[in-house]
Scaffold this motif. Structure first.
Motif, PDB file in Angstrom:
ATOM      1  N   TRP A  45       0.821  -1.212   0.000  1.00  0.00           N
ATOM      2  CA  TRP A  45       0.000   0.000   0.000  1.00  0.00           C
ATOM      3  C   TRP A  45       0.854   1.261   0.000  1.00  0.00           C
ATOM      4  O   TRP A  45       0.502   2.267  -0.623  1.00  0.00           O
ATOM      5  N   ILE A  48       1.849   1.832  -3.552  1.00  0.00           N
ATOM      6  CA  ILE A  48       0.726   2.349  -4.337  1.00  0.00           C
ATOM      7  C   ILE A  48       0.546   3.838  -4.100  1.00  0.00           C
ATOM      8  O   ILE A  48       0.374   4.624  -5.037  1.00  0.00           O
ATOM      9  N   ARG A  84      -2.861  -3.071  -6.627  1.00  0.00           N
ATOM     10  CA  ARG A  84      -4.005  -2.485  -5.930  1.00  0.00           C
ATOM     11  C   ARG A  84      -5.193  -3.456  -5.919  1.00  0.00           C
ATOM     12  O   ARG A  84      -5.844  -3.643  -4.887  1.00  0.00           O
ATOM     13  N   ASP A  92      -6.766  -5.048  -2.599  1.00  0.00           N
ATOM     14  CA  ASP A  92      -8.168  -4.728  -2.327  1.00  0.00           C
ATOM     15  C   ASP A  92      -9.041  -5.977  -2.250  1.00  0.00           C
ATOM     16  O   ASP A  92     -10.218  -5.896  -1.905  1.00  0.00           O
TER      17      ASP A  92
END
Length: 235
Positions: free
Chosen positions: A122, A125, A176, A180
């Motif tokens: 994360w 990202i 991502r 997710d």
């Protein structure tokens, strides 16, 4: 009478500077680890310095004893953790004689590392847009790998720089989706296959390469880097 100037210095006195230095280094590391966790949750823009010091459980003023700005700390966090993955990809480039094989493994390492260490994933990202210049750490090495593949006749792209930008954007987008929980089965392999095809690897071969498991030496390097101090767990 003993000369006072030559009196032995008590051990406790000699140890104090060492303890102070260790304490300072420990506080700095706490801030780095905390920034990784907080920025992974909130992004760089959404993170305040107070968020970092609270997460690190240190005084607000301690931040400025180590870093001038939040951006400087974000850069340090990136480089500290990027060095590990960069070392792995360099090892792959040295070990594998076929550049198409090497590149397919390197792509898989990025995605595997992000899932194994989601806090780092994360953070990557969020920094992809906020600190794009830092991605030159990966872009330069990746561009060299593509250039070698072209020289070997394995890749046929006309611009290795453009190809590398597309690769990084694709890996971040796939990362991502995987983090997710929205990734369909086989997305990792499909992404790698598409990227290999873009580089000029024939379709059937690209499909086979994208589905190969990481060799044992790479899996072990990934395990070591993921279990090192600083590889935070998701909270």
């Amino acid at each position: 009478m003993a000369d006072k100037a030559t009196k032995p210095v008590p051990d406790e006195t000699r140890r104090k500077p060492g303890r102070g230095r260790r304490s300072r280094e420990a506080t700095r590391q706490k801030l780095i680890d905390a920034a990784l966790r907080v920025m992974a949750r909130k992004g760089v823009d959404g993170t305040a310095i107070a968020d970092i010091t609270e997460e690190a459980d240190v005084g607000f003023g301690s931040f400025y004893n180590h870093f001038k700005t939040k951006g400087e700390l974000a850069e340090v966090v990136f480089h500290v953790h990027a060095e590990g993955i960069s070392a792995i990809t360099k090892t792959i480039a040295r070990q594998e004689k076929d550049q198409a094989v090497a590149v397919s493994f390197i792509h898989k390492v990025f995605l595997t590392k992000a899932v194994a260490d989601p806090v780092w994933g994360w953070f990557l990202i969020h920094t992809a847009n906020w600190l794009p210049e830092l991605w030159s750490v990966f872009a330069e090495q990746g561009t060299d790998d593509i250039r070698r593949g072209i020289a070997e006749g394995r890749f046929t792209v006309s611009s290795e720089e453009t190809a590398m930008r597309i690769i990084l954007a694709s890996l971040v987008a796939t990362m991502r989706l995987m983090l997710d929980g929205q990734a369909k089965a086989g997305l990792e392999a499909e992404t790698i296959e598409c990227l290999l095809r873009m580089l000029g690897v024939p379709g059937d071969e690209a499909r086979k390469l994208s589905r190969r498991k990481l060799p044992a030496y790479v899996a072990e390097l990934l395990r070591q880097k993921t279990s090192e101090p600083g590889a935070a767990s998701a909270d």
